[in-house]
Write a protein that holds these residues in place. Structure first.
Motif, PDB file in Angstrom:
ATOM      1  N   THR A  76      -6.692  20.369   2.721  1.00 30.72           N
ATOM      2  CA  THR A  76      -7.863  20.234   3.848  1.00 30.72           C
ATOM      3  C   THR A  76      -8.407  18.572   2.994  1.00 30.72           C
ATOM      4  OG1 THR A  76      -8.607  22.252   3.649  1.00 30.72           O
ATOM      5  CG2 THR A  76     -10.379  20.300   3.799  1.00 30.72           C
ATOM      6  N   SER A  77      -7.952  18.282   2.196  1.00 30.76           N
ATOM      7  CA  SER A  77      -8.333  16.726   1.824  1.00 30.76           C
ATOM      8  C   SER A  77      -6.863  15.983   2.825  1.00 30.76           C
ATOM      9  CB  SER A  77      -8.062  16.546   0.174  1.00 30.76           C
ATOM     10  OG  SER A  77      -8.126  15.386   0.234  1.00 30.76           O
ATOM     11  N   VAL A  78      -5.974  16.497   2.539  1.00 31.25           N
ATOM     12  CA  VAL A  78      -4.532  15.626   3.329  1.00 31.25           C
ATOM     13  C   VAL A  78      -4.969  15.296   4.285  1.00 31.25           C
ATOM     14  CG1 VAL A  78      -2.340  15.452   3.631  1.00 31.25           C
ATOM     15  CG2 VAL A  78      -3.186  15.930   1.482  1.00 31.25           C
ATOM     16  N   VAL A  79      -5.927  16.892   5.529  1.00 33.39           N
ATOM     17  CA  VAL A  79      -5.871  16.372   7.223  1.00 33.39           C
ATOM     18  C   VAL A  79      -7.417  15.288   6.885  1.00 33.39           C
ATOM     19  CG1 VAL A  79      -6.620  17.277   8.851  1.00 33.39           C
ATOM     20  CG2 VAL A  79      -5.070  18.641   7.022  1.00 33.39           C
ATOM     21  N   GLY A 118      -8.866   5.909   1.735  1.00 33.89           N
ATOM     22  CA  GLY A 118      -9.133   6.600   2.156  1.00 33.89           C
ATOM     23  C   GLY A 118      -7.730   7.742   2.783  1.00 33.89           C
ATOM     24  N   PHE A 119      -7.030   6.319   2.621  1.00 38.41           N
ATOM     25  CA  PHE A 119      -4.946   6.179   2.583  1.00 38.41           C
ATOM     26  C   PHE A 119      -4.614   6.798   0.812  1.00 38.41           C
ATOM     27  CE2 PHE A 119      -6.019   4.643   6.860  1.00 38.41           C
ATOM     28  CZ  PHE A 119      -4.779   5.350   7.319  1.00 38.41           C
ATOM     29  N   VAL A 120      -5.645   5.904  -0.237  1.00 38.37           N
ATOM     30  CA  VAL A 120      -4.752   6.611  -1.655  1.00 38.37           C
ATOM     31  C   VAL A 120      -4.974   7.876  -1.492  1.00 38.37           C
ATOM     32  CG1 VAL A 120      -5.509   6.144  -3.817  1.00 38.37           C
ATOM     33  CG2 VAL A 120      -5.252   4.259  -1.919  1.00 38.37           C
ATOM     34  N   ILE A 121      -6.445   8.620  -1.238  1.00 42.71           N
ATOM     35  CA  ILE A 121      -6.727  10.325  -1.318  1.00 42.71           C
ATOM     36  C   ILE A 121      -6.118  10.818  -0.473  1.00 42.71           C
ATOM     37  CG2 ILE A 121      -8.337  11.644  -1.684  1.00 42.71           C
ATOM     38  CD1 ILE A 121      -9.121   9.620  -3.980  1.00 42.71           C
ATOM     39  N   PHE A 122      -5.645  10.110   0.621  1.00 40.55           N
ATOM     40  CA  PHE A 122      -4.283  10.593   0.916  1.00 40.55           C
ATOM     41  C   PHE A 122      -3.207  11.048   0.495  1.00 40.55           C
ATOM     42  CE2 PHE A 122      -0.923  10.166   3.972  1.00 40.55           C
ATOM     43  CZ  PHE A 122      -0.509  11.934   4.846  1.00 40.55           C
ATOM     44  N   ALA A 123      -2.760  10.449   0.166  1.00 39.06           N
ATOM     45  CA  ALA A 123      -1.143  10.202  -0.723  1.00 39.06           C
ATOM     46  C   ALA A 123      -1.556  11.066  -2.059  1.00 39.06           C
ATOM     47  CB  ALA A 123      -1.042   8.782  -1.080  1.00 39.06           C
ATOM     48  N   LEU A 124      -1.988  10.627  -2.808  1.00 35.00           N
ATOM     49  CA  LEU A 124      -2.560  11.561  -3.972  1.00 35.00           C
ATOM     50  C   LEU A 124      -2.599  13.462  -3.827  1.00 35.00           C
ATOM     51  CD1 LEU A 124      -5.928  10.362  -6.053  1.00 35.00           C
ATOM     52  CD2 LEU A 124      -3.274   9.603  -6.144  1.00 35.00           C
ATOM     53  N   ARG A 125      -3.554  13.063  -2.622  1.00 38.71           N
ATOM     54  CA  ARG A 125      -3.337  15.329  -1.921  1.00 38.71           C
ATOM     55  C   ARG A 125      -1.851  15.613  -1.634  1.00 38.71           C
ATOM     56  NH1 ARG A 125      -7.652  13.719  -4.474  1.00 38.71           N
ATOM     57  NH2 ARG A 125      -5.929  14.345  -5.816  1.00 38.71           N
ATOM     58  N   VAL A 126      -1.120  14.469  -1.216  1.00 39.44           N
ATOM     59  CA  VAL A 126      -0.014  14.979  -0.169  1.00 39.44           C
ATOM     60  C   VAL A 126       1.118  15.191  -1.885  1.00 39.44           C
ATOM     61  CG1 VAL A 126       2.175  14.187   0.029  1.00 39.44           C
ATOM     62  CG2 VAL A 126       0.175  13.530   1.451  1.00 39.44           C
ATOM     63  N   LEU A 149       1.266  -0.798   0.103  1.00 35.52           N
ATOM     64  CA  LEU A 149      -0.434  -0.103   0.142  1.00 35.52           C
ATOM     65  C   LEU A 149       0.391   0.837   0.135  1.00 35.52           C
ATOM     66  CD1 LEU A 149      -2.592   1.231   0.236  1.00 35.52           C
ATOM     67  CD2 LEU A 149      -2.780   0.952   2.621  1.00 35.52           C
ATOM     68  N   VAL A 150       1.855   1.603   0.968  1.00 40.61           N
ATOM     69  CA  VAL A 150       3.133   2.646   0.550  1.00 40.61           C
ATOM     70  C   VAL A 150       3.472   2.588  -0.466  1.00 40.61           C
ATOM     71  CG1 VAL A 150       5.158   3.929   2.313  1.00 40.61           C
ATOM     72  CG2 VAL A 150       2.749   2.259   3.469  1.00 40.61           C
ATOM     73  N   PHE A 151       3.617   2.076  -0.933  1.00 44.82           N
ATOM     74  CA  PHE A 151       3.931   2.090  -2.342  1.00 44.82           C
ATOM     75  C   PHE A 151       3.370   2.595  -3.602  1.00 44.82           C
ATOM     76  CE2 PHE A 151       7.759  -0.637  -0.963  1.00 44.82           C
ATOM     77  CZ  PHE A 151       8.609  -0.177  -0.440  1.00 44.82           C
ATOM     78  N   ASP A 152       2.497   1.255  -3.108  1.00 43.36           N
ATOM     79  CA  ASP A 152       0.944   1.955  -3.952  1.00 43.36           C
ATOM     80  C   ASP A 152       0.668   3.771  -4.199  1.00 43.36           C
ATOM     81  OD1 ASP A 152      -0.715   0.629  -6.384  1.00 43.36           O
ATOM     82  OD2 ASP A 152      -2.097   1.285  -4.625  1.00 43.36           O
ATOM     83  N   CYS A 153       0.789   4.040  -2.849  1.00 45.48           N
ATOM     84  CA  CYS A 153      -0.068   5.661  -2.575  1.00 45.48           C
ATOM     85  C   CYS A 153       1.280   5.968  -3.141  1.00 45.48           C
ATOM     86  CB  CYS A 153      -0.032   5.187  -1.208  1.00 45.48           C
ATOM     87  SG  CYS A 153      -1.414   4.475  -1.080  1.00 45.48           S
ATOM     88  N   SER A 154       2.979   5.848  -2.664  1.00 44.50           N
ATOM     89  CA  SER A 154       4.031   6.648  -3.711  1.00 44.50           C
ATOM     90  C   SER A 154       3.780   6.970  -4.929  1.00 44.50           C
ATOM     91  CB  SER A 154       5.074   6.131  -3.142  1.00 44.50           C
ATOM     92  OG  SER A 154       4.879   6.063  -1.368  1.00 44.50           O
ATOM     93  N   MET A 155       3.518   5.526  -5.769  1.00 38.45           N
ATOM     94  CA  MET A 155       4.077   5.589  -7.543  1.00 38.45           C
ATOM     95  C   MET A 155       3.281   7.018  -8.113  1.00 38.45           C
ATOM     96  SD  MET A 155       2.255   2.708  -9.721  1.00 38.45           S
ATOM     97  CE  MET A 155       0.728   2.917  -8.985  1.00 38.45           C
ATOM     98  N   THR A 156       1.864   7.314  -7.423  1.00 36.21           N
ATOM     99  CA  THR A 156       0.984   8.747  -8.189  1.00 36.21           C
ATOM    100  C   THR A 156       1.391   9.746  -7.573  1.00 36.21           C
ATOM    101  OG1 THR A 156      -0.766   8.222  -6.913  1.00 36.21           O
ATOM    102  CG2 THR A 156      -0.053   7.223  -8.788  1.00 36.21           C
ATOM    103  N   PHE A 157       2.347   9.902  -6.545  1.00 39.26           N
ATOM    104  CA  PHE A 157       3.050  11.122  -6.057  1.00 39.26           C
ATOM    105  C   PHE A 157       3.108  11.794  -7.226  1.00 39.26           C
ATOM    106  CE2 PHE A 157       6.631  13.976  -4.482  1.00 39.26           C
ATOM    107  CZ  PHE A 157       5.961  15.151  -3.381  1.00 39.26           C
ATOM    108  N   GLY A 158       4.251  11.719  -8.438  1.00 36.91           N
ATOM    109  CA  GLY A 158       5.032  12.565  -9.465  1.00 36.91           C
ATOM    110  C   GLY A 158       4.031  12.849 -10.011  1.00 36.91           C
TER     111      GLY A 158
END
Length: 487
Positions: free
Chosen positions: A292-295, A163-171, A13-22
């Motif tokens: 707001t979304s990150v929080v 919810g954590f996926v959306i959190f990572a996207l919003r970061v 999940l951590v790598f899955d979320c980080s993958m779309t950060f850029g």
């Protein structure tokens, strides 16, 4: 070993979320420096207006600026259809590396277009368009991979994990609005765009790590789980058998995102023109949508999992969003930060709730294709809305503030109509769901089954050779438990 028993799945999940950060860092990177992209370079810091700046501006104007968003959205859409199908065929690991690498090449092209020697030439805008096209293709496909990974490894906790996926996207979005304007201010706009390339490289490294951990994770699973994970062919018949609820979800995704994303893309400049804040402060206030979304996004996932009525929640959220656009348009006495936070709350609930609905209502083997079709419809709608927005705001910036505000008001009427259409679609969706399987309002389905059980307990005869009402209730209850969704 079953999927839910493997303790290292949260590393996936951590790598899955980080993958779309850029990718998400770069979606709105041009919005963070919108004034610099649209404005004309005066070569001096005297006589600055809302249509000019003193140094480093690219001079595209509102129309061509919005065309950059249209290029992103339409390529996101066009690539999603074959992309979703191919990802279903070749699997998550190779796809993750391919699509993040594609987005990285796009950011390189965009950054090169702003370098000395190319900036201001006839080659600049075509290079920027090509860069946005590649970023769009990579972003849409990376989301399909991300959702497929979540659907397999976390099918027992979809809303909570999403919810954590959306959190990572919003970061990624928040990092852009916090960093890009400041980098452009202190080091120049070129270095701001190269920072976007660095963010995408992080995504490539995360995709490689995801592929490695995913490979070793599947080795720990039993044979049934491995069979379920294998990519299966999706036929046209599978697509034709998608339920009507799925197509209604697609329309909702298209219209909702088309109602708020064009505001995000033009919001920094609007706040600067309407309220008189600086470019950096306007970028911060516009980015508050994602702050707001990150929080709240991890909390939202838990709330939705507890409510377990996705359809009714969506209708409530869309209705909650409707007043925002008239307030932005006609009530300048309301602080813009209040309204962007309002958008952030509604967007987070909608984002966490909308996409898992697809996973709930379509067969597992066709999730990639289903999300690809939804992304195609979404991207076409967003791109068309951005294109119309650019035409409404004009080819060049209007130096007359009153005339400019009037053009923005036309934009907000357009966005309001999209949000109203989305609200109506959600009402139709609930009617379809409540009259059939209630997959999107499972709490109501469970309540109905409980009432039937109570009725059977009170009314069924004590002795009979015929099948009792209780037996039918038991069958219905078991079907509800087997339905996809949040347990």
């Amino acid at each position: 070993m079953k999927v839910e028993d493997w303790k290292w799945r949260y590393l996936i999940l951590v790598f899955d979320c980080s993958m779309t950060f850029g990718c998400y860092f770069n979606i709105d990177i041009i919005s963070a420096v919108q004034a610099d992209i649209q404005g004309q370079d005066t070569g001096t810091c005297a006589n600055i207006t809302n249509a000019t700046c003193c140094d480093g501006c690219l001079g595209l104007g509102p129309d061509r600026y919005n065309q950059l968003y249209t290029a992103f959205s339409w390529m996101n859409a066009l690539f999603a259809l074959p992309g979703g199908y191919l990802i279903d065929r070749i699997g998550n690991r190779v796809s993750a590396i391919m699509v993040t690498t594609m987005a990285t090449f796009g950011t390189i092209l965009f950054a090169v277009a702003t370098m000395d020697g190319i900036q201001g030439t006839t080659a600049m805008f075509p290079l920027m368009i090509c860069g946005r096209v590649l970023i769009g293709a990579g972003t849409g496909s990376s989301l399909i991979v991300q959702d497929r990974v979540v659907a397999f490894w976390f099918k027992d906790r979809i809303s909570f994990v999403y919810g954590f996926v959306i959190f990572a996207l919003r970061v990624g979005n928040v990092s852009n609005f916090l960093l890009t304007a400041n980098i452009a201010k202190h080091y120049g706009i070129q270095w701001a765009f190269w920072m976007g390339t660095v963010a995408c490289v992080i995504g490539v490294l995360s995709a490689i790590s995801l592929a490695i951990v995913d490979y070793y994770g599947t080795l720990q699973l039993d044979d049934d789980c491995k069979i379920n994970m294998k990519a299966l062919p999706v036929s046209r018949k599978d697509i034709r058998e998608f339920p009507a609820i799925y197509w209604m979800i697609c329309l909702m995704i298209m219209s909702y995102y088309a109602s708020y994303l064009p505001f995000v893309s033009n919001g920094t400049k609007y706040i600067q023109d309407r309220y008189g804040y600086s470019k950096t402060t306007s970028s911060y206030y516009n980015g508050a949508i994602y702050d707001t979304s990150v929080v709240i996004s991890p909390l939202v996932g838990s709330i939705l999992g507890a409510i377990d009525c996705h359809g009714i929640v969506l209708t409530s959220i869309f209705a909650f969003t409707l007043p925002i656009f008239p307030l932005l348009s006609y009530c300048p006495e309301i602080h813009p930060l209040v309204l962007t936070i309002w958008i952030g709350i509604s967007y987070t609930f909608a984002g966490v709730c909308l996409w898992p609905c697809i996973i709930i209502v379509v067969p597992k083997k066709a999730i990639g294709t289903a999300i690809g079709i939804a992304t195609f419809i979404q991207g076409m709608g967003i791109g068309l809305t951005n294109l119309v927005t650019g035409k409404l705001l004009g080819f060049t910036e209007d130096p007359n503030k009153e005339s400019l505000i009037h053009k923005y008001q036309k934009m907000f009427w357009l966005l309001l109509s999209m949000c109203l259409f989305c609200t109506l679609c959600s009402v139709v969706l609930n009617i379809l769901d409540l009259t059939k399987e209630r997959k999107l309002n499972r709490r109501l389905a469970k309540k109905s089954v409980k009432e039937m059980k109570n009725f059977a307990d009170e009314k069924s005869p004590l002795m009979t050779d015929a099948p009792s009402i209780q037996s039918y209730v038991s069958i219905d209850a078991s079907n509800v438990d087997l339905a996809p969704g949040i347990q």
